[in-house]
Design a protein around this motif. Structure first.
Motif, short mmCIF file in Angstrom:
data_model
loop_
_atom_site.label_atom_id
_atom_site.label_comp_id
_atom_site.label_asym_id
_atom_site.label_seq_id
_atom_site.Cartn_x
_atom_site.Cartn_y
_atom_site.Cartn_z
N LEU A 143 0.83 -1.20 0.00
CA LEU A 143 0.00 0.00 0.00
C LEU A 143 0.87 1.25 0.00
O LEU A 143 1.76 1.40 0.85
N ALA A 144 0.60 2.16 -0.94
CA ALA A 144 1.24 3.47 -0.97
C ALA A 144 0.16 4.51 -0.72
O ALA A 144 -0.74 4.69 -1.56
N TYR A 145 0.22 5.17 0.42
CA TYR A 145 -0.79 6.16 0.79
C TYR A 145 -0.12 7.52 0.98
O TYR A 145 0.73 7.68 1.86
N HIS A 146 -0.52 8.49 0.16
CA HIS A 146 0.04 9.84 0.22
C HIS A 146 -1.09 10.87 0.17
O HIS A 146 -1.42 11.40 -0.89
N PRO A 147 -1.71 11.15 1.32
CA PRO A 147 -2.84 12.08 1.33
C PRO A 147 -2.46 13.51 0.98
O PRO A 147 -3.31 14.29 0.57
N ASN A 148 -1.19 13.86 1.12
CA ASN A 148 -0.74 15.22 0.82
C ASN A 148 0.21 15.24 -0.37
O ASN A 148 1.11 16.07 -0.45
N ALA A 149 -0.02 14.32 -1.29
CA ALA A 149 0.84 14.26 -2.48
C ALA A 149 0.71 15.52 -3.30
O ALA A 149 -0.39 16.05 -3.48
N GLY A 150 1.82 16.00 -3.80
CA GLY A 150 1.80 17.18 -4.66
C GLY A 150 1.74 16.78 -6.11
O GLY A 150 2.36 15.81 -6.53
#
Length: 298
Positions: free
Chosen positions: A117-124
């Protein structure tokens, strides 16, 4: 996009099929995804050489389904290893479940060997990952060695710290998403669980509360070419395989996807890879995307 999908469905699942077969494999992950979706969504299904199928019952657009099935069945299930990576940028356990169910259904298997799982809620998404992503790699990391980039920028790993960027709320959300994956592991539909891009602090917190501990950790070396010592030590102490990768946090920006599928936004995406165990040969690789029309009328 194929007209009957845009008119009938608020939610769709798009499968690129085996991209190795159409010479898209072994490129940057975002380029593979973009070109795979372009071929799938913008091919004329009436042209004889095109094998795009529309599953109207489930709202799916699938490319080269039979070829993928052939690749998966040319060896016994025990002779192949199926791994997947789910890319998620919003906190939704429903999306996790949709992704895993789509993976199992489209590959027509009862279980997969590992899911990361790759989770990036603040990905730009300011820069285009199709233009700027680094090549994908999933090879085990070597012992830490000082390198020019780590000497020049000793704080790079701190700048890229998942904990600093996402805070306690991000960790809490990640735990909830991971619990959804744990249910599939407990039901023997996923053999191993993994996590991507966490620093040692976040990984330790997830590991502490996990019912099914992660056995794979991926770290992105695009911002620094030296794995933090703390992360290496934690993984070694807890029997976690530490791999490197070059996937961007935002696999495909919304503006690029909307050019392929107007009116739809990506809810989740995943990449799967199928290897023949005894030879380590990659026999199939593809992407599956879940998308929806937020403003669709009832």
């Amino acid at each position: 996009m194929i007209p009957c999908i845009t008119k009938k469905y608020q939610n769709v699942v798009i499968s690129t099929g085996n991209i190795i077969n159409n010479e898209l494999g072994q490129r940057r992950s975002n380029e593979e995804l973009y070109d795979g979706l372009k071929i799938t969504l913008h091919s004329d299904p009436n042209v004889e050489r095109v094998v795009v199928e529309i599953d109207e019952l489930h709202g799916r657009v699938q490319h080269a389904t039979q070829e993928l099935t052939n690749r998966l069945t040319e060896n016994q299930r025990s002779e192949i290893s199926i791994g997947a990576k789910i890319f998620l940028n919003n906190n939704s356990t429903v999306n996790i479940e949709q992704a895993v169910e789509a993976l199992l259904n489209i590959l027509n298997v009862t279980h997969v060997d590992n899911v990361v799982l790759a989770y990036h809620p603040n990905a730009g998404g300011a820069t285009s990952p199709v233009a700027n992503a680094t090549a994908e790699s999933t090879t085990p990391t070597a012992p830490a060695v000082k390198s020019p980039c780590s000497e020049a920028n000793p704080s790079a790993s701190t700048v890229a710290s998942w904990s600093l960027r996402n805070g306690a709320q991000g960790v809490s959300e990640l735990k909830g998403l991971y619990r959804s994956l744990e249910q599939y592991a407990l039901n023997q539909k996923i053999t191993q669980l993994g996590i991507a891009d966490l620093d040692a602090e976040a990984l330790a917190e997830l590991h502490r509360t996990a019912a099914v501990a992660p056995t794979i950790a991926q770290v992105n070396l695009s911002t620094c070419c030296r794995v933090p010592t703390e992360l290496q030590e934690f993984c070694a102490a807890h029997d976690i395989q530490l791999n490197t990768h070059g996937d961007p946090e935002l696999l495909l920006p919304e503006e690029q996807f909307s050019g392929l599928a107007p009116g739809y936004t990506i809810d989740w995406s995943l990449r799967y890879q199928v290897h023949v165990r005894c030879r380590g040969v990659l026999t199939a690789k593809g992407y599956i995307v879940g998308a929806s029309r937020p403003n669709a009328s009832a």
